[in-house]
Design a protein around this motif. Structure first.
Motif, short mmCIF file in Angstrom:
data_model
loop_
_atom_site.label_atom_id
_atom_site.label_comp_id
_atom_site.label_asym_id
_atom_site.label_seq_id
_atom_site.Cartn_x
_atom_site.Cartn_y
_atom_site.Cartn_z
N LYS A 1 -34.35 10.22 -25.25
CA LYS A 1 -33.19 10.07 -24.50
C LYS A 1 -32.08 8.99 -24.72
CE LYS A 1 -32.70 8.21 -19.65
NZ LYS A 1 -33.01 7.67 -18.31
N TYR A 2 -32.65 7.97 -25.89
CA TYR A 2 -31.94 7.51 -26.41
C TYR A 2 -30.74 7.36 -27.83
CZ TYR A 2 -33.26 4.50 -22.04
OH TYR A 2 -33.47 4.15 -20.76
N ALA A 3 -31.18 9.39 -27.99
CA ALA A 3 -31.17 9.26 -29.39
C ALA A 3 -30.03 9.40 -29.12
CB ALA A 3 -31.61 10.73 -30.20
N GLN A 4 -28.69 8.93 -30.30
CA GLN A 4 -26.82 9.55 -29.60
C GLN A 4 -26.92 10.41 -30.65
OE1 GLN A 4 -24.27 6.03 -29.85
NE2 GLN A 4 -25.61 5.39 -27.76
N GLY A 5 -26.94 10.20 -32.31
CA GLY A 5 -25.92 10.80 -33.16
C GLY A 5 -26.83 12.42 -33.23
N GLY A 6 -28.02 12.88 -33.17
CA GLY A 6 -28.41 14.21 -33.17
C GLY A 6 -29.08 14.43 -33.97
N ILE A 7 -29.11 16.11 -34.81
CA ILE A 7 -30.77 15.67 -35.02
C ILE A 7 -30.57 16.96 -36.27
CG2 ILE A 7 -30.28 17.99 -33.29
CD1 ILE A 7 -33.56 18.38 -33.78
N ALA A 8 -30.45 17.05 -37.65
CA ALA A 8 -29.87 17.32 -39.05
C ALA A 8 -30.49 18.88 -39.20
CB ALA A 8 -29.87 16.59 -39.98
N SER A 9 -29.65 19.18 -39.14
CA SER A 9 -30.58 20.89 -40.54
C SER A 9 -28.98 20.88 -41.27
CB SER A 9 -30.62 22.04 -39.00
OG SER A 9 -30.71 23.25 -39.62
N LEU B 1 -52.61 14.71 -28.37
CA LEU B 1 -51.57 14.48 -28.47
C LEU B 1 -50.71 13.15 -28.63
CD1 LEU B 1 -49.59 15.65 -30.61
CD2 LEU B 1 -48.33 16.42 -29.07
N LEU B 2 -51.02 12.30 -29.84
CA LEU B 2 -50.24 11.13 -29.36
C LEU B 2 -48.88 11.78 -29.86
CD1 LEU B 2 -52.41 8.24 -31.89
CD2 LEU B 2 -51.62 8.25 -29.52
N ALA B 3 -48.29 10.75 -28.50
CA ALA B 3 -46.77 11.16 -29.18
C ALA B 3 -45.35 9.87 -28.34
CB ALA B 3 -46.17 12.47 -28.22
N THR B 4 -46.81 8.71 -28.07
CA THR B 4 -45.84 7.53 -27.48
C THR B 4 -44.97 6.84 -28.12
OG1 THR B 4 -47.58 6.73 -29.05
CG2 THR B 4 -48.90 7.87 -26.87
N GLY B 5 -44.48 7.63 -29.14
CA GLY B 5 -42.72 7.12 -29.48
C GLY B 5 -43.18 5.52 -30.34
N GLY B 6 -42.02 4.79 -30.77
CA GLY B 6 -42.24 3.83 -31.18
C GLY B 6 -42.16 2.41 -31.55
N SER B 7 -41.84 1.51 -32.08
CA SER B 7 -42.26 0.02 -31.87
C SER B 7 -41.02 -1.18 -31.48
CB SER B 7 -43.27 -0.46 -32.39
OG SER B 7 -44.11 0.92 -32.88
N GLY B 8 -39.68 -0.73 -31.31
CA GLY B 8 -38.65 -1.85 -31.43
C GLY B 8 -39.10 -3.04 -30.51
N GLN B 9 -39.80 -2.42 -29.27
CA GLN B 9 -40.11 -3.75 -29.03
C GLN B 9 -40.78 -5.13 -29.27
OE1 GLN B 9 -38.89 -4.54 -25.94
NE2 GLN B 9 -37.49 -2.33 -25.44
N VAL B 10 -41.14 -5.34 -29.89
CA VAL B 10 -41.31 -6.10 -30.59
C VAL B 10 -40.83 -7.38 -31.53
CG1 VAL B 10 -43.60 -5.12 -31.55
CG2 VAL B 10 -41.74 -5.30 -33.29
N TYR B 11 -39.31 -6.09 -31.46
CA TYR B 11 -38.27 -7.59 -31.70
C TYR B 11 -37.20 -8.26 -30.51
CZ TYR B 11 -40.01 -6.18 -36.48
OH TYR B 11 -40.28 -6.06 -37.39
N THR B 12 -36.69 -8.92 -31.02
CA THR B 12 -35.68 -9.48 -29.85
C THR B 12 -35.13 -8.24 -29.56
OG1 THR B 12 -36.28 -11.60 -30.86
CG2 THR B 12 -34.32 -11.57 -29.15
N THR B 13 -34.25 -8.25 -31.27
CA THR B 13 -32.53 -7.32 -30.57
C THR B 13 -33.40 -6.19 -31.20
OG1 THR B 13 -31.71 -9.12 -30.50
CG2 THR B 13 -30.36 -6.66 -30.88
N THR B 14 -33.26 -4.63 -29.94
CA THR B 14 -33.08 -3.55 -31.09
C THR B 14 -32.87 -2.66 -29.39
OG1 THR B 14 -35.49 -1.82 -30.45
CG2 THR B 14 -34.81 -3.75 -28.68
N THR B 15 -33.01 -0.79 -29.68
CA THR B 15 -31.91 -0.44 -29.22
C THR B 15 -32.72 0.22 -28.76
OG1 THR B 15 -32.37 1.25 -31.40
CG2 THR B 15 -30.73 0.21 -31.59
N ASN B 16 -34.16 0.61 -28.49
CA ASN B 16 -35.11 1.08 -28.08
C ASN B 16 -35.47 0.29 -26.73
OD1 ASN B 16 -38.60 1.50 -30.52
ND2 ASN B 16 -35.64 1.41 -31.07
N PRO B 17 -35.33 1.33 -26.06
CA PRO B 17 -36.05 1.03 -24.54
C PRO B 17 -37.42 0.30 -24.48
CG PRO B 17 -37.11 3.48 -24.80
CD PRO B 17 -35.88 2.95 -25.97
#
Length: 523
Positions: free
Chosen positions: A45-53, A201-217
């Motif tokens: 949902k928070y991906a701003q830039g796009g998808i490469a092809s 299917l594991l489709a659980t996303g990322g791990s950004g919340q392990v850091y103080t400053t993150t762009t992840n929800p």
């Protein structure tokens, strides 16, 4: 106990696209999506830039995209995987379009392709600066129309079910295990449900919340890594954390608001605290160097100057075109009193993407039978040591398709055991000290940001290891004797993920891509 043919953990681009394909092919199959928040709350949902092809083949080629990916990955990409993903891109993206996803077009009616750091050509499809949100919208609309997809919000996967639970026997990490579903906490009903499934299917996303400053929800708490690790799946290369160079510096805002990579592709320039350009001192590509280089350059400038942030200069750009291309970024800056026509945007690096994860082969299969993994939770070999911008949504699409193809071949052959025990929570009591959870969560973030960040050292990693071990023991006692909550389970996964990143960092003996240890300079 609940039985389903396909259990999907997560509701981003990989989980939703997999569910749609299975539901379309097998009308009699039951597909269950569980997600711990609203169905649209994911990293996608928070991906701003796009998808490469590669779309404009008059100037761009698959070989150029492949080479850009290999260069960004700094020698650790699996070239066969890179070729497979990039050559499959147009077909998979057409599926998104067929499902109703919109991408920006130019006056000629062709795709308005953007350019981002590390790319040699304009090849990024986007929808304004909310590409991920547009993809989520389209996929969710399709999911809601499917008769055989059941999606459950505020359901949190606690543990995968393997022989360890089914047969009540100890297993080793290199054992030949199978997955039979998952134990899932229904947060609103406050009950643990047992979901038995032929395929998971594991489709659980990322791990950004392990850091103080993150762009992840806030939902990006490393849940998939925690689940896979406890189930004894193979995991690798989680030391490669990609820090996005340009998160908006706005103390108190959490998560950090992302200033898209595409803004630099549009022509924005980085400036130091004296408002002087500096990227020419680090890389000939300047602002369009790969993310690891730009993030380390900014980190070095901040440490050298003692400043809290650097600046992104957009004042020389065509404002009307910028506003049309980046309406949300323009609006966000304006809400903070930043007029991009005259003012520089204060930015800092923030944790953004984990390049390693649960090992999968080219069929999206993990080391555990009937367990697949797609998206950021997985390690496919595409990204290597550093992800090329806008390759992540593409990877998720391609690998969810590969999982669909493989599961389809095996669907009629899988039989489920009938001796799977339901969840046992006897002997637990209600935890009356939630302050322990919030305190420990904050401590994990502080440890990782201070010791396992953009630049690491042997001493920093040792300190992180010692502190995380203590947190693990404290949390295990709390977990073993308390009623479950999402907050408590998230903390367990955050600690596990942080510890894995630290251990893999200790074991890496050369600097490359998103990994940089001061004690390994020259190696």
């Amino acid at each position: 106990m609940y039985k389903t043919d396909f259990l999907v953990l997560g509701s981003g681009i990989s989980g939703l696209s997999f569910a749609l394909k299975i539901a379309e092919k097998y009308k009699d199959a039951t597909v269950t999506i569980v997600t711990k928040n609203e169905i649209d709350e994911s990293n996608t949902k928070y991906a701003q830039g796009g998808i490469a092809s590669v779309y404009n083949q008059s100037v761009d080629t698959f070989e150029q995209h492949i080479e850009d990916t290999l260069v960004a990955g700094d020698g650790l990409c699996d070239e066969k995987v890179v070729r497979m993903v990039i050559k499959d891109a147009p077909t998979r993206i057409q599926e998104l379009i067929d499902w109703g996803t919109r991408f920006d077009t130019n006056k000629k009616g062709t795709f308005d392709l953007g350019k981002e750091g590390g790319h040699s050509q304009n090849r990024v499809l986007h929808y304004k600066d909310i590409t991920g949100g547009e993809i989520e919208r389209a996929l969710i609309e399709q999911v809601k129309e499917a008769d055989n997809i059941n999606y459950l919000t505020y359901h949190y996967a606690i543990d995968l079910i393997t022989e360890h639970q089914a047969q009540k026997k100890k297993t080793k990490r290199n054992s030949k295990l199978s997955c039979f579903g998952a134990y899932v906490l229904d947060a609103k009903a406050d009950v643990v449900k047992t979901f038995v499934s032929k395929f998971t299917l594991l489709a659980t996303g990322g791990s950004g919340q392990v850091y103080t400053t993150t762009t992840n929800p806030e939902v990006a708490t490393g849940d998939g890594l925690g689940l896979a690790y406890r189930a004894k799946a193979e995991i690798s290369e989680v030391e490669f954390i990609q820090f996005h160079p340009t998160a908006l510096y706005n103390p108190g805002e959490y998560p950090a608001f992302l200033i898209s990579e595409a803004v630099r592709g549009f022509g924005a320039k980085l400036r130091d605290f004296k408002k002087q350009k500096f990227m020419h001192r680090y890389d000939d590509r300047e602002e369009l160097a790969s993310r690891d280089i730009v993030a380390r350059a900014i980190d070095n400038e901040l440490k050298r100057s003692g400043a809290a942030h650097v600046y992104l200069d957009c004042t020389h750009l065509d404002f009307e075109k910028f506003q049309a291309h980046f309406p949300n970024i323009t609006e966000k800056c304006a809400s903070l009193g930043i007029d991009i026509r005259n003012d520089f945007i204060p930015v800092v690096p923030a944790s953004h993407y984990i390049c390693g994860g649960v090992n999968v082969n080219k069929k999206a299969k993990t080391s555990i039978k009937n367990l697949y993994a797609c998206g950021e939770v997985s390690r496919t070999g595409l990204h290597g040591a550093n992800r090329l911008a806008s390759n992540s949504l593409l990877e998720a699409l391609v690998y969810s398709h590969r999982a669909f193809l493989n599961a389809s071949k095996k669907y009629a052959k899988v039989n489920m055991p009938d001796n799977i025990p339901v969840w046992n929570d006897s002997g637990v009591v209600k935890n009356m000290e939630n302050i322990l959870i919030t305190h420990d969560r904050a401590e994990v973030k502080t440890i990782m940001s201070n010791y396992v960040g953009i630049v690491r050292s042997d001493e920093r990693l040792l300190r992180a290891e010692r502190r995380l071990k203590g947190l693990y023991e404290d949390n295990k006692r709390l977990y073993d004797h308390s009623e479950l909550s999402i907050d408590l389970c998230e903390l367990r996964n955050l600690i596990t993920t942080a510890y894995l990143i630290t251990q893999f960092s200790k074991n890496r003996k050369t600097n490359c891509g998103g990994f940089y240890n001061l004690d390994l300079i020259g190696n």
